[in-house]
Design an enzyme around this catalytic site. Structure first.
Site, short mmCIF file in Angstrom:
data_model
loop_
_atom_site.label_atom_id
_atom_site.label_comp_id
_atom_site.label_asym_id
_atom_site.label_seq_id
_atom_site.Cartn_x
_atom_site.Cartn_y
_atom_site.Cartn_z
N SER A 21 0.66 -1.10 0.00
CA SER A 21 0.03 0.05 -0.08
C SER A 21 1.05 1.33 0.10
CB SER A 21 -0.86 -0.08 1.30
OG SER A 21 -1.74 1.01 1.18
N ASP A 38 -8.24 -4.29 -7.18
CA ASP A 38 -7.95 -3.37 -6.20
C ASP A 38 -7.87 -2.08 -6.98
OD1 ASP A 38 -6.84 -1.97 -4.12
OD2 ASP A 38 -5.24 -2.99 -4.15
N HIS A 74 -7.75 -5.14 -1.15
CA HIS A 74 -6.30 -4.54 -0.94
C HIS A 74 -5.40 -5.33 0.26
CE1 HIS A 74 -3.65 -1.07 -1.12
NE2 HIS A 74 -3.82 -0.77 0.23
#
Length: 576
Positions: free
Chosen positions: A356, A429, A485
């Site tokens: 991320s 995602d 995610h």
């Protein structure tokens, strides 16, 4: 159809054929021990077959064809749910009830003898399977440069190389450790810090065999309001007013170094804990990397300003963030490179991982290390001059990361600096699709050239490994973007990925229950509660007087005493 091999999140042993029945029959019937099949007229529909001594593996289950006995007749053992076996059609029909009884007694004795031998055969077969999956003919020590992207992972992704899969999962778990160790509870006095001491980091997480020693924690501060990334305690007196723990630097121990074929310096960056609002918080505009002191001579090389600010911001009044995250990482990596590559002359690699937002910081720090030149070292302790320099390879394993910079950043990263990055993404995602929704590396070259002049034109770097969570039979349909995610979900998908269009089969047996550690993504029939990972009693303990309290933690490590020396060597000692 054959019953699913995973009826629960725990890994179950495969169905395995009985031993010692001989061979030679051509019947479609099979002998079963372990998981049972549903009745089928024949086994011709199976798609995959893997032969082993005395058995055949089809669709994940071990079977044995109808076997011949020493007396020339043949018999078939039915699944254990059926009645006792009866003489087969190939045997001469018994002429009396006594013959039938003797036949059944002989079948029972043979079954008992086979079951007594079965555990050893199971264990031997497990070992053979583990060797095939985790120990390819060429070991990691011989192939590490190839796995680190020397040839841009050509031929390793489709079909998936087992050793590359294992390495991706290993580094993904180093990134996951950042989440598991982070204290995000606002009722904790130490909210925003690491829950465990540096010296017992992996041990505290139950990762005793990881083979790395954490040498430094990394802290960051930010002038941007990031409530989902920077956590604040509600206590009036806290460990730090402005700093948050953001990752760590570790180095492989001697035993792991021997197995890897080099001394590996690993940098793991923490990403966002839960929600994804940080994407909007940080997406602002492109900024030249040179503005914040990264020594890139090309002013057209730009990155997202929010990422750059988080990487370079510092708070001089805070003892944890008086040095920026950039300065902390660069000085520690330089110290380790000098110690192992220069002083000891060892083969060294630098591997950076993150998920991320941590993925963006991983890309940025890899670029910075190469631009600063800390990965270019003398060939020997006494070597001097450019001709005697050797390059320590830098590789990034990124998980679900956003785009970081513009097209010029991509060119500088890949072509001029020779950095390698492998990006693992879930195609559903949204985070890897931003920023640069309209102008990015996927649009035609002519459109991309026009967009280069715009402040919202971005390009991914490196090689992409695209996964699809809908391929996994363990995961349920959901509209929750946090599930798409989730890092543990990515590691689960990696474990089952064998190539485009290939069947999803867990290769290493990684526990699917880990997917629900911090989300609700597993199908309900696996009976794994969502968001199940938490500290016992949320960290509360009972004091000697019977009251429940939050215990004090060991003093949080600050900065090493030699940081000024390494800052000076890197040309970064200005304000301290």
């Amino acid at each position: 159809m054959v019953a699913m091999a995973y009826a629960s999140p725990r890994l179950l042993p495969p169905a395995f054929p009985r031993r010692g029945s001989g061979s030679g029959s051509t019947s479609g019937e099979i002998s079963w021990v372990g998981l049972k099949p549903s009745p089928v007229p024949n086994a011709s529909f199976f798609l995959h077959s893997e032969r082993t001594p005395g058995g055949v593996r089809r669709s994940g289950a071990w079977i044995r064809p109808l076997s011949s006995r020493n007396d020339g007749s043949s018999s078939t053992s039915k699944p254990s749910s059926t009645a006792a076996a009866v003489p087969s059609a190939a045997a001469a029909p018994p002429s009396s009830m006594m013959a039938i009884i003797k036949e059944l007694e002989r079948e029972q004795r043979g079954r008992q003898e086979e079951e007594a031998e079965l555990p050893d055969e199971w264990e031997e077969e497990r070992e053979r399977r583990a060797q095939r999956q985790h120990q390819p003919q060429e070991g990691l020590a011989l192939r590490w440069r190839e796995l680190a992207g020397r040839d841009d992972w050509a031929g390793l992704i489709d079909p998936m190389d087992p050793l590359l899969r294992a390495e991706l999962i290993r580094y993904g778990e180093l990134a996951q450790a950042c989440y598991d160790a982070y204290d995000f509870d606002p009722f904790s006095k130490y909210c925003g810090s690491c829950k465990y001491s540096r010296r017992r980091f992996f041990e505290s997480l139950g990762m005793n065999g990881v083979g790395y020693d954490v040498t430094r924690y990394v802290f960051a501060t930010s002038n941007i309001d990031l409530p989902n990334f920077f956590k604040r305690s509600r206590w009036p007196k806290v460990w730090s007013e402005s700093a948050n723990w953001i990752g760590y630097v570790a180095v492989s121990d001697d035993a792991t170094t021997a197995r890897l074929g080099r001394r590996d310096i690993a940098v793991a960056w923490r990403g966002t804990v839960t929600r994804l609002e940080w994407v909007a918080d940080l997406m602002d505009f492109l900024k030249p990397v040179a503005v914040e002191g990264i020594p890139c001579a090309d002013p057209t090389v730009k990155v997202e300003s929010g990422f750059l600010d988080l990487y370079t911001d510092k708070e001089l009044g805070c003892r944890f963030s008086k040095y920026s995250a950039r300065e902390q990482v660069l000085t520690e990596v330089r110290r380790l490179v000098q110690r192992y590559a220069v002083e000891r002359g060892e083969e060294v690699s630098i591997t950076i991982t993150g998920h991320s937002l941590g993925s963006a910081l991983a890309m940025l720090s890899a670029f910075d290390m190469a631009e600063t030149g800390l990965n270019r070292v003398a060939a020997s302790a006494a070597g001097e001059g450019e001709a005697e320099k050797r390059v320590v390879p830098i590789c990034v394993y990124s998980f679900s990361g956003p785009r970081v910079g513009n097209g010029k950043f991509k060119e500088r990263f890949e072509e001029e600096l020779g950095l390698k990055a492998l990006r693992v993404v879930n195609v559903h995602d949204t985070v890897p699709k931003v920023p640069g929704v309209f102008f990015n590396e996927r649009v035609p070259a002519a459109v991309r050239r026009i967009g280069e002049a715009l402040p919202w034109s971005y390009s991914h770097v490196g090689v992409e490994l695209a996964l699809d969570h809908r391929r996994s039979p363990f995961l349920k349909e959901t509209t929750d973007p946090a599930c798409f995610h989730n890092l543990e979900a990515h590691l689960h998908l990696l474990d089952g990925y064998h190539g485009k269009g290939r069947r999803f089969v867990l290769a290493s047996g990684r526990d699917p229950a880990l997917v629900n550690k911090a989300c609700d993504f597993l199908k309900d029939h696996h009976m794994v509660p969502p968001n199940w990972r938490q500290d016992e009693n949320k960290g509360m303990i009972r004091s000697h007087d019977g009251r429940w309290i939050q215990p004090d933690r060991p003093r949080v490590d600050e900065h090493p005493p030699d940081i000024h020396h390494h800052l000076r060597q890197l040309g970064l000692l200005f304000d301290h």
